[in-house]
Design a protein around this motif. Structure first.
Motif, PDB file in Angstrom:
ATOM      1  N   ASP A 258      25.660 -48.508 -12.686  1.00  0.00           N
ATOM      2  CA  ASP A 258      26.094 -47.345 -11.917  1.00  0.00           C
ATOM      3  C   ASP A 258      25.111 -47.088 -10.778  1.00  0.00           C
ATOM      4  OD1 ASP A 258      27.736 -45.238 -11.292  1.00  0.00           O
ATOM      5  OD2 ASP A 258      26.854 -43.850 -12.738  1.00  0.00           O
ATOM      6  N   LEU A 259      25.655 -46.710  -9.628  1.00  0.00           N
ATOM      7  CA  LEU A 259      24.836 -46.539  -8.429  1.00  0.00           C
ATOM      8  C   LEU A 259      24.526 -45.066  -8.158  1.00  0.00           C
ATOM      9  CD1 LEU A 259      26.688 -49.095  -6.116  1.00  0.00           C
ATOM     10  CD2 LEU A 259      24.604 -49.476  -7.484  1.00  0.00           C
ATOM     11  N   GLN A 260      23.454 -44.819  -7.421  1.00  0.00           N
ATOM     12  CA  GLN A 260      23.096 -43.463  -7.035  1.00  0.00           C
ATOM     13  C   GLN A 260      24.162 -42.901  -6.101  1.00  0.00           C
ATOM     14  OE1 GLN A 260      19.115 -43.698  -5.452  1.00  0.00           O
ATOM     15  NE2 GLN A 260      18.200 -44.132  -7.444  1.00  0.00           N
TER      16      GLN A 260
ATOM     17  N   GLU B 246      17.283 -36.730 -47.439  1.00  0.00           N
ATOM     18  CA  GLU B 246      16.791 -38.095 -47.660  1.00  0.00           C
ATOM     19  C   GLU B 246      15.387 -38.304 -47.090  1.00  0.00           C
ATOM     20  OE1 GLU B 246      18.222 -40.478 -49.481  1.00  0.00           O
ATOM     21  OE2 GLU B 246      19.769 -39.016 -49.999  1.00  0.00           O
ATOM     22  N   LEU B 247      15.004 -37.472 -46.140  1.00  0.00           N
ATOM     23  CA  LEU B 247      13.658 -37.574 -45.566  1.00  0.00           C
ATOM     24  C   LEU B 247      12.705 -36.546 -46.162  1.00  0.00           C
ATOM     25  CD1 LEU B 247      14.575 -37.974 -41.759  1.00  0.00           C
ATOM     26  CD2 LEU B 247      14.208 -39.776 -43.465  1.00  0.00           C
ATOM     27  N   ASP B 248      13.249 -35.647 -47.014  1.00  0.00           N
ATOM     28  CA  ASP B 248      12.474 -34.526 -47.557  1.00  0.00           C
ATOM     29  C   ASP B 248      11.729 -33.817 -46.429  1.00  0.00           C
ATOM     30  OD1 ASP B 248      11.513 -32.776 -49.471  1.00  0.00           O
ATOM     31  OD2 ASP B 248       9.750 -34.009 -49.932  1.00  0.00           O
ATOM     32  N   LEU B 249      12.519 -33.474 -45.405  1.00  0.00           N
ATOM     33  CA  LEU B 249      11.932 -33.003 -44.153  1.00  0.00           C
ATOM     34  C   LEU B 249      12.623 -31.727 -43.679  1.00  0.00           C
ATOM     35  CD1 LEU B 249       9.990 -33.691 -41.734  1.00  0.00           C
ATOM     36  CD2 LEU B 249      11.922 -34.921 -40.723  1.00  0.00           C
ATOM     37  N   GLU B 250      11.825 -30.703 -43.394  1.00  0.00           N
ATOM     38  CA  GLU B 250      12.344 -29.471 -42.802  1.00  0.00           C
ATOM     39  C   GLU B 250      11.919 -29.421 -41.334  1.00  0.00           C
ATOM     40  OE1 GLU B 250      12.751 -25.200 -44.628  1.00  0.00           O
ATOM     41  OE2 GLU B 250      10.770 -25.344 -43.668  1.00  0.00           O
ATOM     42  N   ILE B 251      12.899 -29.171 -40.478  1.00  0.00           N
ATOM     43  CA  ILE B 251      12.654 -29.121 -39.032  1.00  0.00           C
ATOM     44  C   ILE B 251      12.860 -27.694 -38.552  1.00  0.00           C
ATOM     45  CG2 ILE B 251      13.243 -30.095 -36.788  1.00  0.00           C
ATOM     46  CD1 ILE B 251      12.332 -32.202 -38.727  1.00  0.00           C
ATOM     47  N   LEU B 252      11.902 -27.184 -37.790  1.00  0.00           N
ATOM     48  CA  LEU B 252      12.011 -25.838 -37.211  1.00  0.00           C
ATOM     49  C   LEU B 252      12.444 -25.946 -35.757  1.00  0.00           C
ATOM     50  CD1 LEU B 252       8.726 -24.194 -38.576  1.00  0.00           C
ATOM     51  CD2 LEU B 252      11.011 -24.181 -39.608  1.00  0.00           C
ATOM     52  N   PHE B 253      13.412 -25.107 -35.388  1.00  0.00           N
ATOM     53  CA  PHE B 253      13.852 -25.019 -33.998  1.00  0.00           C
ATOM     54  C   PHE B 253      13.698 -23.583 -33.519  1.00  0.00           C
ATOM     55  CE2 PHE B 253      16.209 -28.687 -35.551  1.00  0.00           C
ATOM     56  CZ  PHE B 253      16.202 -29.561 -34.477  1.00  0.00           C
ATOM     57  N   THR B 254      13.234 -23.426 -32.289  1.00  0.00           N
ATOM     58  CA  THR B 254      13.256 -22.119 -31.648  1.00  0.00           C
ATOM     59  C   THR B 254      14.503 -22.033 -30.770  1.00  0.00           C
ATOM     60  OG1 THR B 254      11.937 -22.956 -29.799  1.00  0.00           O
ATOM     61  CG2 THR B 254      10.744 -21.939 -31.635  1.00  0.00           C
ATOM     62  N   ALA B 255      14.922 -20.841 -30.446  1.00  0.00           N
ATOM     63  CA  ALA B 255      16.066 -20.663 -29.555  1.00  0.00           C
ATOM     64  C   ALA B 255      15.789 -21.347 -28.226  1.00  0.00           C
ATOM     65  CB  ALA B 255      16.348 -19.178 -29.346  1.00  0.00           C
ATOM     66  N   ASP B 256      16.784 -22.081 -27.727  1.00  0.00           N
ATOM     67  CA  ASP B 256      16.728 -22.825 -26.464  1.00  0.00           C
ATOM     68  C   ASP B 256      15.910 -24.115 -26.545  1.00  0.00           C
ATOM     69  OD1 ASP B 256      18.304 -20.882 -25.160  1.00  0.00           O
ATOM     70  OD2 ASP B 256      16.519 -19.673 -24.745  1.00  0.00           O
ATOM     71  N   GLU B 257      15.394 -24.459 -27.719  1.00  0.00           N
ATOM     72  CA  GLU B 257      14.687 -25.737 -27.857  1.00  0.00           C
ATOM     73  C   GLU B 257      15.700 -26.884 -27.809  1.00  0.00           C
ATOM     74  OE1 GLU B 257      11.346 -27.936 -30.683  1.00  0.00           O
ATOM     75  OE2 GLU B 257      12.278 -26.055 -31.340  1.00  0.00           O
ATOM     76  N   THR B 258      15.301 -28.013 -27.249  1.00  0.00           N
ATOM     77  CA  THR B 258      16.219 -29.131 -27.008  1.00  0.00           C
ATOM     78  C   THR B 258      15.905 -30.340 -27.885  1.00  0.00           C
ATOM     79  OG1 THR B 258      14.851 -30.034 -25.222  1.00  0.00           O
ATOM     80  CG2 THR B 258      16.559 -28.442 -24.604  1.00  0.00           C
ATOM     81  N   ILE B 259      16.950 -31.130 -28.117  1.00  0.00           N
ATOM     82  CA  ILE B 259      16.820 -32.498 -28.631  1.00  0.00           C
ATOM     83  C   ILE B 259      17.341 -33.405 -27.523  1.00  0.00           C
ATOM     84  CG2 ILE B 259      17.428 -34.161 -30.429  1.00  0.00           C
ATOM     85  CD1 ILE B 259      18.294 -31.795 -32.181  1.00  0.00           C
ATOM     86  N   HIS B 260      16.480 -34.261 -26.999  1.00  0.00           N
ATOM     87  CA  HIS B 260      16.889 -35.201 -25.947  1.00  0.00           C
ATOM     88  C   HIS B 260      17.644 -36.347 -26.617  1.00  0.00           C
ATOM     89  CE1 HIS B 260      15.492 -37.888 -22.333  1.00  0.00           C
ATOM     90  NE2 HIS B 260      16.805 -37.814 -22.446  1.00  0.00           N
ATOM     91  N   THR B 261      18.919 -36.514 -26.289  1.00  0.00           N
ATOM     92  CA  THR B 261      19.752 -37.504 -26.982  1.00  0.00           C
ATOM     93  C   THR B 261      20.084 -38.735 -26.126  1.00  0.00           C
ATOM     94  OG1 THR B 261      21.741 -36.274 -26.337  1.00  0.00           O
ATOM     95  CG2 THR B 261      20.811 -35.812 -28.522  1.00  0.00           C
ATOM     96  N   GLU B 262      20.052 -38.595 -24.822  1.00  0.00           N
ATOM     97  CA  GLU B 262      20.401 -39.743 -23.981  1.00  0.00           C
ATOM     98  C   GLU B 262      19.941 -39.494 -22.560  1.00  0.00           C
ATOM     99  OE1 GLU B 262      24.316 -42.552 -23.323  1.00  0.00           O
ATOM    100  OE2 GLU B 262      24.595 -40.400 -23.045  1.00  0.00           O
ATOM    101  N   HIS B 263      19.646 -40.586 -21.863  1.00  0.00           N
ATOM    102  CA  HIS B 263      19.539 -40.507 -20.411  1.00  0.00           C
ATOM    103  C   HIS B 263      20.229 -41.721 -19.815  1.00  0.00           C
ATOM    104  CE1 HIS B 263      15.507 -42.240 -21.658  1.00  0.00           C
ATOM    105  NE2 HIS B 263      16.028 -43.237 -20.969  1.00  0.00           N
ATOM    106  N   SER B 264      20.622 -41.585 -18.568  1.00  0.00           N
ATOM    107  CA  SER B 264      21.347 -42.663 -17.894  1.00  0.00           C
ATOM    108  C   SER B 264      20.847 -42.772 -16.452  1.00  0.00           C
ATOM    109  CB  SER B 264      22.855 -42.388 -17.913  1.00  0.00           C
ATOM    110  OG  SER B 264      23.561 -43.444 -17.303  1.00  0.00           O
ATOM    111  N   PHE B 265      20.053 -43.812 -16.211  1.00  0.00           N
ATOM    112  CA  PHE B 265      19.512 -44.029 -14.869  1.00  0.00           C
ATOM    113  C   PHE B 265      20.598 -44.540 -13.930  1.00  0.00           C
ATOM    114  CE2 PHE B 265      15.531 -44.041 -17.200  1.00  0.00           C
ATOM    115  CZ  PHE B 265      14.660 -43.432 -16.316  1.00  0.00           C
ATOM    116  N   LYS B 266      20.542 -44.083 -12.700  1.00  0.00           N
ATOM    117  CA  LYS B 266      21.419 -44.549 -11.631  1.00  0.00           C
ATOM    118  C   LYS B 266      20.567 -45.355 -10.645  1.00  0.00           C
ATOM    119  CE  LYS B 266      24.349 -42.090 -13.847  1.00  0.00           C
ATOM    120  NZ  LYS B 266      25.280 -42.761 -14.792  1.00  0.00           N
ATOM    121  N   TYR B 267      21.095 -46.467 -10.183  1.00  0.00           N
ATOM    122  CA  TYR B 267      20.302 -47.445  -9.434  1.00  0.00           C
ATOM    123  C   TYR B 267      20.691 -47.507  -7.963  1.00  0.00           C
ATOM    124  CZ  TYR B 267      18.342 -49.574 -13.694  1.00  0.00           C
ATOM    125  OH  TYR B 267      17.651 -49.813 -14.858  1.00  0.00           O
ATOM    126  N   SER B 268      19.698 -47.780  -7.135  1.00  0.00           N
ATOM    127  CA  SER B 268      19.959 -48.202  -5.760  1.00  0.00           C
ATOM    128  C   SER B 268      20.036 -49.728  -5.761  1.00  0.00           C
ATOM    129  CB  SER B 268      18.832 -47.743  -4.832  1.00  0.00           C
ATOM    130  OG  SER B 268      17.630 -48.450  -5.125  1.00  0.00           O
TER     131      SER B 268
END
Length: 333
Positions: free
Chosen positions: A203-205, A275-297
């Motif tokens: 994909d192009l810029q 399965e991980l015996d893991l507790e995760i804390l989230f604050t309001a508006d905190e993000t999980i980055h799930t994907e990025h997609s670079f655009k090329y020249s």
């Protein structure tokens, strides 16, 4: 020779699912305990996620699939004409193989039996798409590999008496950081024989509005696709994510030239993953980055090829130059 029976024309190799689950567990734990939380994009593509992505590809805002298909329709004969009668078509991240049909038909015009090796992380999607193709094309043979990219490439049966066209469509290349993609392309270059070629959709810029609309469709399918990543964690690892407590966000970061996709917590909350015996804390508006997609020249593409031991042999574009198909050869040859 024409082989009419589907079973005789189909095989599938599955990389050990236990290895995949172990990788999934480790990646989820690492990503969600990092200072800036993230989840690797590869885990979007369970069976439900793969189906949702196919719906995304049909959306009016998602120009990428439509534009790439138009380029293939216009140039498939030109592409196929550059290859011998013993060409194997390999596809990374094949999904439903919808666009690949265009290339398969072009190759079948030139060789009596077409050989296709799709590689995809979803075993079920591979089976469904393969059987659909085998019903449609009696002169097609499929040797599928259910695996992630690197494991799938390592299982390819590269032979000196055949030519390989490795394809990576859909601009999936954009999901990798520039350093990661250079390493990955070097891996491809190392397995390529002198006559092999690598066809990559990039994909192009372009205008920010066009890009952001593609990842924020009005029907909310991309949001559902993004949130399904949490459903995948819940199902495979015993998580208790409440999807109503998260929302989808996608922005185009013009400074570094990439779309960034997040899941955002609506509230302060705790999530437990059994399965991980893991507790995760989230604050309001905190993000999980799930994907990025670079655009090329176009300069970016030339630089990437040079850094990866490849050279750009030919390029094709749509009329608006929104998207590009790039045919790479090994620079060493």
């Amino acid at each position: 020779m024409t082989l009419s029976g589907i079973e005789e024309r189909f095989s599938i190799v599955t990389i050990d699912k236990e290895i995949f689950i172990n990788n999934f567990s480790e990646d989820v734990k690492t990503g969600l305990t990092s200072e800036s939380k993230y989840l690797p994009f590869v885990y979007f593509y369970d069976h439900i996620g793969s189906q949702l992505f196919e719906q995304i590809c049909e959306l009016p805002e998602y120009y990428l699939t439509r534009t790439e298909a138009d380029i293939l329709e216009t140039n498939a004969d030109d592409i196929a004409s550059q290859f011998s009668e013993e060409t194997v078509l390999v596809e990374l991240g094949s999904g439903s193989s919808t666009k690949t049909r265009i290339l398969i038909e072009a190759f079948l015009e030139r060789q009596s039996l077409a050989h296709y090796t799709p590689i995809d992380v979803s075993h079920k999607m591979l089976e469904e798409s393969s059987y659909s193709l085998l019903e449609a094309y009696p002169d097609l043979e499929i040797n599928a590999i259910a695996a992630r990219y690197n494991e799938g490439i390592d299982h390819l049966n590269i032979q000196t008496d055949q030519q390989n066209l490795i394809t990576w469509l859909g601009s999936s290349i954009g999901n990798f950081d520039r350093s990661e993609v250079t390493t990955f392309l070097r891996h491809i270059q190392e397995i390529m024989l002198p006559n092999d070629r690598f066809l990559v959709g990039i994909d192009l810029q372009k205008d920010k509005t066009i890009i952001e609309n593609a990842y924020n469709d009005t029907r909310g399918v991309t949001a559902e696709f993004n949130l399904n990543l949490l459903t995948h964690v819940n199902r495979e690892l015993g998580g208790d994510f409440d999807l109503e407590n998260f929302y989808h966000k996608a922005i185009y970061n013009e400074e570094i030239g990439r779309v960034e996709m997040y899941l955002v917590s609506n509230i302060d909350q705790k999530v437990f993953i059994r399965e991980l015996d893991l507790e995760i804390l989230f604050t309001a508006d905190e993000t999980i980055h799930t994907e990025h997609s670079f655009k090329y020249s176009l300069d970016d593409i030339d630089t990437l090829a040079e850094e990866s031991g490849l050279c750009v042999e030919q390029q094709w574009f749509d009329a608006e130059r929104l998207f590009s198909l790039n045919l790479f050869a090994s620079a060493a040859d």
